[in-house]
Scaffold this motif. Structure first.
Motif, PDB file in Angstrom:
ATOM      1  N   ILE A  50       0.834  -1.210   0.000  1.00  0.00           N
ATOM      2  CA  ILE A  50       0.000   0.000   0.000  1.00  0.00           C
ATOM      3  C   ILE A  50       0.866   1.256   0.000  1.00  0.00           C
ATOM      4  O   ILE A  50       0.640   2.193  -0.789  1.00  0.00           O
ATOM      5  CB  ILE A  50      -0.943  -0.007   1.223  1.00  0.00           C
ATOM      6  CG1 ILE A  50      -1.997  -1.109   1.074  1.00  0.00           C
ATOM      7  CG2 ILE A  50      -1.630   1.351   1.378  1.00  0.00           C
ATOM      8  CD1 ILE A  50      -2.850  -1.303   2.319  1.00  0.00           C
ATOM      9  N   LEU A  51       1.867   1.285   0.862  1.00  0.00           N
ATOM     10  CA  LEU A  51       2.736   2.456   0.954  1.00  0.00           C
ATOM     11  C   LEU A  51       3.507   2.690  -0.339  1.00  0.00           C
ATOM     12  O   LEU A  51       3.596   3.825  -0.830  1.00  0.00           O
ATOM     13  CB  LEU A  51       3.709   2.289   2.122  1.00  0.00           C
ATOM     14  CG  LEU A  51       3.087   2.333   3.534  1.00  0.00           C
ATOM     15  CD1 LEU A  51       4.134   1.989   4.580  1.00  0.00           C
ATOM     16  CD2 LEU A  51       2.480   3.703   3.798  1.00  0.00           C
TER      17      LEU A  51
ATOM     18  N   SER B  35       2.755   1.581  -3.399  1.00  0.00           N
ATOM     19  CA  SER B  35       1.840   1.892  -4.498  1.00  0.00           C
ATOM     20  C   SER B  35       1.415   3.352  -4.466  1.00  0.00           C
ATOM     21  O   SER B  35       1.393   4.034  -5.503  1.00  0.00           O
ATOM     22  CB  SER B  35       0.598   0.985  -4.424  1.00  0.00           C
ATOM     23  OG  SER B  35       0.959  -0.368  -4.528  1.00  0.00           O
ATOM     24  N   ARG B  36       1.095   3.840  -3.294  1.00  0.00           N
ATOM     25  CA  ARG B  36       0.666   5.235  -3.178  1.00  0.00           C
ATOM     26  C   ARG B  36       1.803   6.203  -3.467  1.00  0.00           C
ATOM     27  O   ARG B  36       1.576   7.273  -4.048  1.00  0.00           O
ATOM     28  CB  ARG B  36       0.087   5.477  -1.787  1.00  0.00           C
ATOM     29  CG  ARG B  36      -1.249   4.774  -1.555  1.00  0.00           C
ATOM     30  CD  ARG B  36      -1.867   5.145  -0.233  1.00  0.00           C
ATOM     31  NE  ARG B  36      -3.209   4.596  -0.098  1.00  0.00           N
ATOM     32  CZ  ARG B  36      -3.995   4.770   0.960  1.00  0.00           C
ATOM     33  NH1 ARG B  36      -3.569   5.522   1.976  1.00  0.00           N
ATOM     34  NH2 ARG B  36      -5.197   4.228   1.007  1.00  0.00           N
ATOM     35  N   SER B  37       3.009   5.828  -3.080  1.00  0.00           N
ATOM     36  CA  SER B  37       4.141   6.721  -3.328  1.00  0.00           C
ATOM     37  C   SER B  37       4.527   6.768  -4.801  1.00  0.00           C
ATOM     38  O   SER B  37       5.144   7.734  -5.253  1.00  0.00           O
ATOM     39  CB  SER B  37       5.347   6.273  -2.492  1.00  0.00           C
ATOM     40  OG  SER B  37       5.854   5.031  -2.951  1.00  0.00           O
TER      41      SER B  37
ATOM     42  N   GLY C  81       2.134   6.198  -7.352  1.00  0.00           N
ATOM     43  CA  GLY C  81       0.958   6.458  -8.175  1.00  0.00           C
ATOM     44  C   GLY C  81       0.422   5.230  -8.876  1.00  0.00           C
ATOM     45  O   GLY C  81      -0.204   5.330  -9.933  1.00  0.00           O
TER      46      GLY C  81
ATOM     47  N   ASN D   7      -1.936   1.574  -8.927  1.00  0.00           N
ATOM     48  CA  ASN D   7      -3.196   1.089  -8.381  1.00  0.00           C
ATOM     49  C   ASN D   7      -2.897   0.095  -7.257  1.00  0.00           C
ATOM     50  O   ASN D   7      -2.313  -0.971  -7.497  1.00  0.00           O
ATOM     51  CB  ASN D   7      -4.030   0.427  -9.474  1.00  0.00           C
ATOM     52  CG  ASN D   7      -5.414   0.033  -8.984  1.00  0.00           C
ATOM     53  OD1 ASN D   7      -5.573  -0.936  -8.263  1.00  0.00           O
ATOM     54  ND2 ASN D   7      -6.421   0.780  -9.390  1.00  0.00           N
ATOM     55  N   THR D   8      -3.304   0.423  -6.062  1.00  0.00           N
ATOM     56  CA  THR D   8      -2.940  -0.385  -4.887  1.00  0.00           C
ATOM     57  C   THR D   8      -3.493  -1.798  -4.974  1.00  0.00           C
ATOM     58  O   THR D   8      -2.776  -2.781  -4.721  1.00  0.00           O
ATOM     59  CB  THR D   8      -3.447   0.286  -3.599  1.00  0.00           C
ATOM     60  OG1 THR D   8      -2.848   1.576  -3.476  1.00  0.00           O
ATOM     61  CG2 THR D   8      -3.093  -0.544  -2.384  1.00  0.00           C
TER      62      THR D   8
END
Length: 287
Positions: free
Chosen positions: A119-120, A122-124, A126, A128-129
């Motif tokens: 999750i971390l 993927s968000r950093s 951009g 899709n988590t």
């Protein structure tokens, strides 16, 4: 006595030793599992067909993902074992939490740690988590297979007594009673069979409906783990849960089962939501 009582094979837990430097089979299993997952994940990430319009991770993203997931598995697995399996003992001696070389890892804790790591990252980046979690789910059985084989080599996490089973094994630290080689059952159920299921799911569905493949992994692992727990001896400090009455009726409820039941329900829910297309980004919903 069983028709055939097999002696545990004499295998040195240290795979390679050079002076004071030693590499254990357990550590080697983690390395092989991570390298195998890294190689397979790169191939999956490079397949445009599987992503169907979703942003594909770059090779560097996969390289970093392996490091992040490795840290998540180790930290989460250790903390999960402390919290789920032996909290009172570690509260009495907190420094023992750091003694990871003495064993004590929880898959469910490792799963939480790995999920947070994905999750971390993927968000950093951009990405899709849910799709990235799908990707990790496809390669995870590789590590599970080698990890369970390492458990067998270490002669740990042995099975329940099986005096009538023709291929029971007498484990060196489990007394003279022949037992199920439950580590091998788990290697095939949670590792090989689940790997085949996940490879088929990835090829059939791809990552176009984020979460679908990951939900299949969660459900598949839960089913395999619960089934294998019927042959695995529960942790000594916990034993069977909910008393002797439940044990007599069910064959024994273990902590592994208890943690896997809600996990199976979560898998079913994720599959249902993702199959409806709810998790697909709105900009790609009609594609």
């Amino acid at each position: 006595m069983p028709l055939v009582a097999l002696s545990f094979p004499v295998i040195d837990p240290v795979a390679i030793s050079i002076g004071p430097f030693a590499i254990r089979w357990y550590a080697l299993a983690y390395v092989v599992g991570l390298l195998g997952g890294w190689f397979y994940a790169k191939r999956l990430a490079a397949s445009t067909r599987l992503w169907d319009g979703l942003r594909q991770p770059k090779p560097l993203d996969i390289d970093d993902l392996v490091v992040w997931v490795a840290l998540g598995v180790v930290l989460g697995g250790r903390l999960g074992y402390v919290l789920f399996y032996n909290l009172s003992a570690y509260l009495a001696e907190p420094l023992e939490i750091l003694a990871v070389w003495r064993g004590g890892m929880s898959f469910h804790g490792g799963l939480i740690g790995a999920t947070l790591a994905v999750i971390l990252l993927s968000r950093s980046r951009g990405l899709n988590t849910l799709a990235m979690l799908d990707l990790v789910s496809v390669v995870a059985p590789i590590g599970l297979f080698f990890g369970r084989i390492a458990n067998f080599i270490n002669g740990e996490l042995w099975g329940r007594p099986a005096p009538d089973f023709p291929y029971a094994i007498v484990f060196p630290h489990a007394g003279p009673i022949p037992r199920h080689p439950s580590q091998i059952y788990e290697a095939f159920g949670e590792g090989l069979i689940l790997f085949i299921v996940m490879a088929f799911a990835a090829n059939r569905f791809g990552f176009r409906r984020p979460g679908l493949v990951g939900g299949i992994f969660i459900l598949g692992y839960s089913i395999a783990r619960i089934a294998c727990e019927f042959f695995r001896e529960p942790d000594e400090q916990l034993g069977f849960l909910f008393g002797t009455t439940v044990q007599a009726l069910s064959g024994g409820i273990t902590m592994g089962m208890l943690l896997s039941f809600p996990m199976a329900l979560l898998g079913i829910a994720v599959i249902w939501i993702a199959a409806r297309g709810t998790t697909r980004p709105a900009t790609l919903a009609s594609a």
